[in-house]
Design a protein around this motif. Sequence first.
Motif, PDB file in Angstrom:
ATOM      1  N   UNK A 320      23.642  42.435  40.989  1.00 43.91           N
ATOM      2  CA  UNK A 320      24.681  41.902  40.153  1.00 43.91           C
ATOM      3  C   UNK A 320      26.041  41.389  41.046  1.00 43.91           C
ATOM      4  N   UNK A 321      26.737  40.520  40.385  1.00 50.39           N
ATOM      5  CA  UNK A 321      27.880  39.826  41.466  1.00 50.39           C
ATOM      6  C   UNK A 321      28.830  39.636  40.029  1.00 50.39           C
ATOM      7  N   UNK A 322      30.128  40.061  40.529  1.00 58.11           N
ATOM      8  CA  UNK A 322      31.015  40.084  39.337  1.00 58.11           C
ATOM      9  C   UNK A 322      32.452  39.553  40.390  1.00 58.11           C
ATOM     10  N   UNK A 323      33.015  38.486  39.838  1.00 59.75           N
ATOM     11  CA  UNK A 323      34.059  37.659  40.576  1.00 59.75           C
ATOM     12  C   UNK A 323      35.209  37.327  39.389  1.00 59.75           C
ATOM     13  N   UNK A 324      36.388  37.850  39.705  1.00 60.25           N
ATOM     14  CA  UNK A 324      37.550  37.471  38.757  1.00 60.25           C
ATOM     15  C   UNK A 324      38.551  36.784  39.881  1.00 60.25           C
ATOM     16  N   UNK A 325      39.110  35.390  39.431  1.00 60.13           N
ATOM     17  CA  UNK A 325      39.883  34.634  40.457  1.00 60.13           C
ATOM     18  C   UNK A 325      41.010  34.103  39.352  1.00 60.13           C
ATOM     19  N   UNK A 326      42.284  34.130  39.861  1.00 60.27           N
ATOM     20  CA  UNK A 326      43.295  33.456  39.363  1.00 60.27           C
ATOM     21  C   UNK A 326      43.706  32.383  40.154  1.00 60.27           C
ATOM     22  N   UNK A 327      43.463  31.119  39.589  1.00 60.57           N
ATOM     23  CA  UNK A 327      44.058  29.933  40.198  1.00 60.57           C
ATOM     24  C   UNK A 327      45.663  30.187  40.203  1.00 60.57           C
ATOM     25  N   UNK A 328      46.135  30.194  38.956  1.00 58.51           N
ATOM     26  CA  UNK A 328      47.420  30.337  38.622  1.00 58.51           C
ATOM     27  C   UNK A 328      47.661  31.638  37.955  1.00 58.51           C
ATOM     28  N   UNK A 329      49.012  32.060  37.863  1.00 59.38           N
ATOM     29  CA  UNK A 329      49.041  33.107  36.680  1.00 59.38           C
ATOM     30  C   UNK A 329      48.572  32.876  35.415  1.00 59.38           C
ATOM     31  N   UNK A 330      48.353  31.393  35.002  1.00 60.96           N
ATOM     32  CA  UNK A 330      47.909  31.251  33.632  1.00 60.96           C
ATOM     33  C   UNK A 330      46.308  30.625  33.502  1.00 60.96           C
ATOM     34  N   UNK A 331      45.690  30.640  34.655  1.00 57.88           N
ATOM     35  CA  UNK A 331      44.368  30.115  34.665  1.00 57.88           C
ATOM     36  C   UNK A 331      43.697  30.856  35.476  1.00 57.88           C
ATOM     37  N   UNK A 351      27.236  34.430  33.394  1.00 60.30           N
ATOM     38  CA  UNK A 351      28.307  34.190  32.266  1.00 60.30           C
ATOM     39  C   UNK A 351      29.579  33.864  33.128  1.00 60.30           C
ATOM     40  N   UNK A 352      29.910  32.762  32.653  1.00 58.24           N
ATOM     41  CA  UNK A 352      31.576  32.324  33.085  1.00 58.24           C
ATOM     42  C   UNK A 352      32.474  32.030  32.050  1.00 58.24           C
ATOM     43  N   UNK A 353      33.583  32.670  32.110  1.00 52.56           N
ATOM     44  CA  UNK A 353      34.632  32.361  31.206  1.00 52.56           C
ATOM     45  C   UNK A 353      35.827  31.881  31.857  1.00 52.56           C
ATOM     46  N   UNK A 354      36.283  30.632  31.453  1.00 53.65           N
ATOM     47  CA  UNK A 354      37.382  29.934  32.136  1.00 53.65           C
ATOM     48  C   UNK A 354      38.635  30.139  30.983  1.00 53.65           C
ATOM     49  N   UNK A 355      39.586  30.715  31.318  1.00 54.20           N
ATOM     50  CA  UNK A 355      40.835  31.111  30.379  1.00 54.20           C
ATOM     51  C   UNK A 355      42.090  30.354  30.864  1.00 54.20           C
ATOM     52  N   UNK A 356      42.700  29.635  29.840  1.00 54.87           N
ATOM     53  CA  UNK A 356      43.840  28.979  30.159  1.00 54.87           C
ATOM     54  C   UNK A 356      45.075  29.658  29.212  1.00 54.87           C
ATOM     55  N   UNK A 357      46.002  30.239  29.504  1.00 53.13           N
ATOM     56  CA  UNK A 357      47.068  31.025  28.900  1.00 53.13           C
ATOM     57  C   UNK A 357      48.073  29.780  28.399  1.00 53.13           C
ATOM     58  N   UNK A 358      48.130  29.573  27.228  1.00 52.27           N
ATOM     59  CA  UNK A 358      49.372  28.769  26.805  1.00 52.27           C
ATOM     60  C   UNK A 358      50.719  29.497  26.728  1.00 52.27           C
ATOM     61  N   UNK A 359      50.691  30.836  26.242  1.00 52.34           N
ATOM     62  CA  UNK A 359      51.843  31.681  26.234  1.00 52.34           C
ATOM     63  C   UNK A 359      51.362  33.086  26.407  1.00 52.34           C
ATOM     64  N   UNK A 360      51.938  34.097  26.084  1.00 50.60           N
ATOM     65  CA  UNK A 360      51.461  35.418  26.314  1.00 50.60           C
ATOM     66  C   UNK A 360      50.477  35.762  25.608  1.00 50.60           C
ATOM     67  N   UNK A 361      50.465  35.258  24.284  1.00 52.48           N
ATOM     68  CA  UNK A 361      49.516  35.553  23.092  1.00 52.48           C
ATOM     69  C   UNK A 361      48.673  34.364  22.686  1.00 52.48           C
ATOM     70  N   UNK A 362      48.540  33.114  23.243  1.00 52.53           N
ATOM     71  CA  UNK A 362      47.803  32.197  22.964  1.00 52.53           C
ATOM     72  C   UNK A 362      47.096  31.484  24.179  1.00 52.53           C
ATOM     73  N   UNK A 363      45.609  31.421  23.867  1.00 52.94           N
ATOM     74  CA  UNK A 363      44.997  31.074  25.203  1.00 52.94           C
ATOM     75  C   UNK A 363      43.858  30.154  24.577  1.00 52.94           C
ATOM     76  N   UNK A 364      43.310  29.287  25.581  1.00 56.27           N
ATOM     77  CA  UNK A 364      42.013  28.718  25.361  1.00 56.27           C
ATOM     78  C   UNK A 364      41.163  29.156  25.999  1.00 56.27           C
ATOM     79  N   UNK A 365      39.834  29.089  25.842  1.00 59.46           N
ATOM     80  CA  UNK A 365      38.846  29.679  26.644  1.00 59.46           C
ATOM     81  C   UNK A 365      37.547  29.008  26.543  1.00 59.46           C
ATOM     82  N   UNK A 366      36.731  28.645  27.450  1.00 56.04           N
ATOM     83  CA  UNK A 366      35.541  27.989  27.793  1.00 56.04           C
ATOM     84  C   UNK A 366      34.664  29.085  28.288  1.00 56.04           C
ATOM     85  N   UNK A 367      33.459  29.333  27.512  1.00 56.26           N
ATOM     86  CA  UNK A 367      32.524  30.173  27.746  1.00 56.26           C
ATOM     87  C   UNK A 367      31.158  29.729  28.001  1.00 56.26           C
ATOM     88  N   UNK A 368      30.621  29.767  29.169  1.00 55.14           N
ATOM     89  CA  UNK A 368      29.289  29.245  29.421  1.00 55.14           C
ATOM     90  C   UNK A 368      28.079  30.128  29.909  1.00 55.14           C
TER      91      UNK A 368
END
Length: 402
Positions: A320-331, A351-368
């Motif tokens: 089992x391998x787990x990776x969490x990476x922040x490309x920028x504070x919002x991605x 499982x992969x989740x890409x998260x793009x934070x628009x604001x503190x409470x709004x975001x967009x996710x891509x789950x594959x």
Amino acid sequence: MKKIYLLAIAAIATLTSAAQDTQTGNAALYMPLIFERYDNTAATATPTDTLYRLEADDQWLRDAQQRTQRNNELRRALMLASPSLVRYNLATLPEPPEEYAIKSDPGKALLTVAPLPIVQPEEKKVETVAPRLRNWLHEFNGSAQFTQAYISDNWYQGGENNLNILGDLKWNCNLNQDLHPDWIFNNMVHYKVGISTAHGDSLRNYMINVDNFLFTSLVGYKAMKHWYYSATLNFKTQFFNTYKSNTVTRTASFLSPGELNVGLGMTYSYKSEHGERTFNLAIAPLSYNMKMCIDSDIDPTSFGIAAGHRTKHSIGSNIEAKLVMYFTPNISWNSRLYAFTDYKYVQGDWENTFQFNVTKYLNTQIYVHLRYDKSRPRHDKWNYWQLKEILSFGLTYRFATQ
């Protein structure tokens, strides 16, 4: 004549600058002239060479620097025009005179002269509060992603109303390694559920398209730098019933399927200095895996369990391998790779989740979610592979204890 002319210019400039600087509280030009050091940079320097810049509104800083530079140039010009006015040299200034006090002793008819003691300002005691140290660090992330469309009955292109909702809850409870550097104890509860309108199902208005409950636990003792002797536990199932379209035949329900895995091995744990990257790799050469299907109305063979049985026990290995990476504070990118084999078949999830934070409470996710399971019947198109992808936008909330 030239000397008198220079003195007049310097005096006028000095008085003009002093009048301007008096408004800002700068009285340096009223002080006696003191030779500090020889400096010829004024002859070659330009204003841009001598001024500092800030990444902000720094007009106040530039005004102060220009004022100081102007004062220095005027004092230097006055020294050159009339050296006799320079009474002091910084290198030869005398020490300031000490202050004395006279004390009288009438009994002895004696006068004593002694320097005044230096009175140090009283230091204020600052109350210090010891930080509260926590043995367990908690982190919670919750989001509700959704898409919705309404189409009137007379819309010229046709179409159907639809609503899709995806809920995602994750809770991490980890042992504080700053207090227990030789131990690692990480626990995670993750639940993802998705609901969508069922247009092709005459029996139901809504259907469950995502229902994943996952609990993982890892405990280990340090063996060497970043490596731990460890034991791992993974358990996953779903909570809601799912059905074939236009039928009452259940295809999955609670603990059908359910899967439990326990392993012994080694774990590699890494966290970057600022926490923008974390990586955990658990390798268990000895692993026990149990599949279950407790619902008697569901065919267990669809989960790799032999006909006539409700459980399947296997001994093998897992990773089992787990990776969490922040490309920028919002991605950010959150990835989990899990695989088990009993040396006859292999099953794995990525499982992969890409998260793009628009604001503190709004975001967009891509789950594959890519899955490989050789215990299931072979598919004509996908072979033993399975794929799920979800793109969503919505609300998110998170908090953490440090």
